[in-house]
Design a protein around this motif. Structure first.
Motif, PDB file in Angstrom:
ATOM      1  N   VAL A 113      86.152  44.158  18.979  1.00  0.00           N
ATOM      2  CA  VAL A 113      86.465  42.698  18.111  1.00  0.00           C
ATOM      3  C   VAL A 113      85.955  41.593  18.758  1.00  0.00           C
ATOM      4  O   VAL A 113      85.073  40.750  18.189  1.00  0.00           O
ATOM      5  N   GLY A 114      85.261  41.830  20.218  1.00  0.00           N
ATOM      6  CA  GLY A 114      84.598  40.683  20.431  1.00  0.00           C
ATOM      7  C   GLY A 114      82.849  40.946  20.013  1.00  0.00           C
ATOM      8  O   GLY A 114      82.146  39.272  19.842  1.00  0.00           O
ATOM      9  N   ALA A 115      82.877  42.150  19.842  1.00  0.00           N
ATOM     10  CA  ALA A 115      82.128  42.285  19.035  1.00  0.00           C
ATOM     11  C   ALA A 115      81.479  41.664  18.157  1.00  0.00           C
ATOM     12  O   ALA A 115      80.554  41.630  17.587  1.00  0.00           O
ATOM     13  N   PHE A 116      82.422  42.227  17.073  1.00  0.00           N
ATOM     14  CA  PHE A 116      82.552  41.452  15.377  1.00  0.00           C
ATOM     15  C   PHE A 116      82.019  39.942  16.202  1.00  0.00           C
ATOM     16  O   PHE A 116      82.251  39.183  14.731  1.00  0.00           O
ATOM     17  N   VAL A 117      83.295  39.453  16.194  1.00  0.00           N
ATOM     18  CA  VAL A 117      82.959  37.779  16.501  1.00  0.00           C
ATOM     19  C   VAL A 117      81.470  37.403  16.875  1.00  0.00           C
ATOM     20  O   VAL A 117      81.495  35.965  16.411  1.00  0.00           O
ATOM     21  N   ALA A 118      81.133  37.663  17.646  1.00  0.00           N
ATOM     22  CA  ALA A 118      80.200  37.548  18.395  1.00  0.00           C
ATOM     23  C   ALA A 118      78.888  37.578  17.550  1.00  0.00           C
ATOM     24  O   ALA A 118      77.874  37.112  17.334  1.00  0.00           O
ATOM     25  N   SER A 119      78.831  38.701  16.417  1.00  0.00           N
ATOM     26  CA  SER A 119      77.773  38.843  15.863  1.00  0.00           C
ATOM     27  C   SER A 119      78.058  37.533  14.769  1.00  0.00           C
ATOM     28  O   SER A 119      77.104  37.465  13.891  1.00  0.00           O
ATOM     29  N   ARG A 120      79.330  37.663  14.266  1.00  0.00           N
ATOM     30  CA  ARG A 120      79.326  36.462  13.310  1.00  0.00           C
ATOM     31  C   ARG A 120      78.872  35.352  13.180  1.00  0.00           C
ATOM     32  O   ARG A 120      78.008  34.269  12.927  1.00  0.00           O
ATOM     33  N   VAL A 121      79.274  34.879  15.180  1.00  0.00           N
ATOM     34  CA  VAL A 121      78.323  33.429  15.236  1.00  0.00           C
ATOM     35  C   VAL A 121      77.355  33.144  14.978  1.00  0.00           C
ATOM     36  O   VAL A 121      76.122  32.747  15.479  1.00  0.00           O
ATOM     37  N   ILE A 122      76.380  35.112  16.347  1.00  0.00           N
ATOM     38  CA  ILE A 122      75.151  34.827  15.944  1.00  0.00           C
ATOM     39  C   ILE A 122      74.561  34.882  15.192  1.00  0.00           C
ATOM     40  O   ILE A 122      73.359  34.255  14.475  1.00  0.00           O
ATOM     41  N   TYR A 123      75.129  35.576  14.643  1.00  0.00           N
ATOM     42  CA  TYR A 123      74.520  34.907  12.845  1.00  0.00           C
ATOM     43  C   TYR A 123      74.529  34.422  11.935  1.00  0.00           C
ATOM     44  O   TYR A 123      73.336  33.841  11.341  1.00  0.00           O
ATOM     45  N   SER A 124      75.424  33.493  11.898  1.00  0.00           N
ATOM     46  CA  SER A 124      75.274  32.083  11.494  1.00  0.00           C
ATOM     47  C   SER A 124      73.888  30.940  12.065  1.00  0.00           C
ATOM     48  O   SER A 124      73.362  30.455  11.102  1.00  0.00           O
ATOM     49  N   PHE A 125      74.237  30.972  13.091  1.00  0.00           N
ATOM     50  CA  PHE A 125      72.909  30.312  14.083  1.00  0.00           C
ATOM     51  C   PHE A 125      71.912  31.201  13.461  1.00  0.00           C
ATOM     52  O   PHE A 125      71.273  30.391  13.031  1.00  0.00           O
ATOM     53  N   ALA A 126      71.684  32.669  13.588  1.00  0.00           N
ATOM     54  CA  ALA A 126      70.466  32.839  13.069  1.00  0.00           C
ATOM     55  C   ALA A 126      70.542  32.686  12.361  1.00  0.00           C
ATOM     56  O   ALA A 126      68.607  32.643  12.013  1.00  0.00           O
ATOM     57  N   TYR A 127      70.581  32.715  11.062  1.00  0.00           N
ATOM     58  CA  TYR A 127      70.370  32.580   9.738  1.00  0.00           C
ATOM     59  C   TYR A 127      69.404  30.457   9.370  1.00  0.00           C
ATOM     60  O   TYR A 127      68.995  30.360   8.431  1.00  0.00           O
ATOM     61  N   ALA A 128      70.442  29.839  10.157  1.00  0.00           N
ATOM     62  CA  ALA A 128      70.598  28.764   9.741  1.00  0.00           C
ATOM     63  C   ALA A 128      69.744  28.678  10.733  1.00  0.00           C
ATOM     64  O   ALA A 128      68.412  27.540  10.295  1.00  0.00           O
ATOM     65  N   LEU A 129      68.703  29.185  12.039  1.00  0.00           N
ATOM     66  CA  LEU A 129      67.304  28.694  12.333  1.00  0.00           C
ATOM     67  C   LEU A 129      66.114  29.189  11.515  1.00  0.00           C
ATOM     68  O   LEU A 129      65.333  29.835  13.010  1.00  0.00           O
ATOM     69  N   LYS A 130      66.671  30.307  11.225  1.00  0.00           N
ATOM     70  CA  LYS A 130      65.849  31.355  10.060  1.00  0.00           C
ATOM     71  C   LYS A 130      64.617  32.635  11.197  1.00  0.00           C
ATOM     72  O   LYS A 130      63.995  32.510  10.961  1.00  0.00           O
ATOM     73  N   PHE A 131      65.289  32.878  11.694  1.00  0.00           N
ATOM     74  CA  PHE A 131      65.878  34.056  13.465  1.00  0.00           C
ATOM     75  C   PHE A 131      65.593  35.195  12.221  1.00  0.00           C
ATOM     76  O   PHE A 131      67.008  35.993  12.809  1.00  0.00           O
ATOM     77  N   SER A 132      64.810  35.816  11.687  1.00  0.00           N
ATOM     78  CA  SER A 132      65.715  37.213  10.440  1.00  0.00           C
ATOM     79  C   SER A 132      65.777  38.062  11.772  1.00  0.00           C
ATOM     80  O   SER A 132      67.309  38.672  10.849  1.00  0.00           O
ATOM     81  N   LYS A 133      64.999  38.788  12.078  1.00  0.00           N
ATOM     82  CA  LYS A 133      65.498  39.940  12.917  1.00  0.00           C
ATOM     83  C   LYS A 133      66.916  39.397  13.514  1.00  0.00           C
ATOM     84  O   LYS A 133      67.217  41.134  13.639  1.00  0.00           O
ATOM     85  N   ARG A 135      69.258  37.572  12.240  1.00  0.00           N
ATOM     86  CA  ARG A 135      70.372  37.668  11.553  1.00  0.00           C
ATOM     87  C   ARG A 135      70.431  39.645  11.120  1.00  0.00           C
ATOM     88  O   ARG A 135      71.553  39.857  11.043  1.00  0.00           O
ATOM     89  N   THR A 136      69.794  40.049  11.171  1.00  0.00           N
ATOM     90  CA  THR A 136      69.894  41.562  11.061  1.00  0.00           C
ATOM     91  C   THR A 136      70.491  42.401  11.512  1.00  0.00           C
ATOM     92  O   THR A 136      71.228  42.927  11.875  1.00  0.00           O
ATOM     93  N   PHE A 137      69.851  42.212  12.939  1.00  0.00           N
ATOM     94  CA  PHE A 137      70.376  42.669  14.333  1.00  0.00           C
ATOM     95  C   PHE A 137      72.191  42.562  14.042  1.00  0.00           C
ATOM     96  O   PHE A 137      72.715  43.304  14.383  1.00  0.00           O
ATOM     97  N   ALA A 138      72.797  40.612  14.149  1.00  0.00           N
ATOM     98  CA  ALA A 138      73.408  41.182  14.365  1.00  0.00           C
ATOM     99  C   ALA A 138      74.739  41.222  13.310  1.00  0.00           C
ATOM    100  O   ALA A 138      75.963  41.155  13.228  1.00  0.00           O
ATOM    101  N   TRP A 139      74.135  41.238  11.476  1.00  0.00           N
ATOM    102  CA  TRP A 139      75.035  41.630  10.371  1.00  0.00           C
ATOM    103  C   TRP A 139      75.355  43.084  10.902  1.00  0.00           C
ATOM    104  O   TRP A 139      76.099  43.246  10.564  1.00  0.00           O
TER     105      TRP A 139
END
Length: 160
Positions: A113-133, A135-139
């Motif tokens: 659960v902690g990993a899922f929550v962290a991955s979704r938070v990181i995903y959003s920041f990475a997408y907004a900041l244009k960090f493709s790799k 974002r892909t890792f977080a997803w």
């Protein structure tokens, strides 16, 4: 035959807190999307009679009128963040709560659960900041975390 599983308090806390974090995160992303769309003129014209004039002086036209390319790309980026949330978060949260009830290993549940929550938070920041790799890792991490939650839930079901 009726089975009432015992729910681990730590797993319950992590699941509840994780759900709250995801909800707060979604509200933050939706608010960011609102302001990006306002700056890009992406709201309906009739919104100028409501609250929009208090938020921006930009004319709203659903994006039909010419908009700067960068603003159009920014709006599209935030739309995609929201769409990806709508594809992933409901399923993940459902599995979080189902996994809790199925009484698998509580520690595995908490970490997944902690990993899922962290991955979704990181995903959003990475997408907004244009960090493709990133974002892909977080997803991908989120997908693995939900898979782990499901596997753990199934192991709990078969222990009952």
């Amino acid at each position: 035959m009726s089975v009432i599983p015992s729910i681990d308090l730590g797993a319950l806390r992590v699941t509840a807190i994780g759900s709250a974090v995801l909800f707060a995160r979604f509200l933050g992303v939706a608010t960011c999307e609102l302001f990006v769309k306002l700056e890009g003129g992406q709201h309906p014209p009739e919104d100028h009679n409501g609250v929009v004039p208090y938020l921006t002086d930009k004319k709203q036209s659903l994006g039909v009128e010419s908009v700067e390319k960068t603003k159009s790309e920014t709006v599209a980026r935030w739309n995609r963040i929201i769409l990806n949330d709508l594809e992933n978060i409901p399923f993940g949260v459902t599995m979080m709560w189902a996994g809790l009830i199925c009484a698998g290993d509580p520690k595995v549940h908490q970490y997944a659960v902690g990993a899922f929550v962290a991955s979704r938070v990181i995903y959003s920041f990475a997408y907004a900041l244009k960090f493709s790799k990133t974002r892909t890792f977080a997803w991908a991490s989120g997908v693995v975390a939900v898979g782990t939650i499901i596997g753990n839930a199934l192991s709990g079901v078969y222990k009952m």
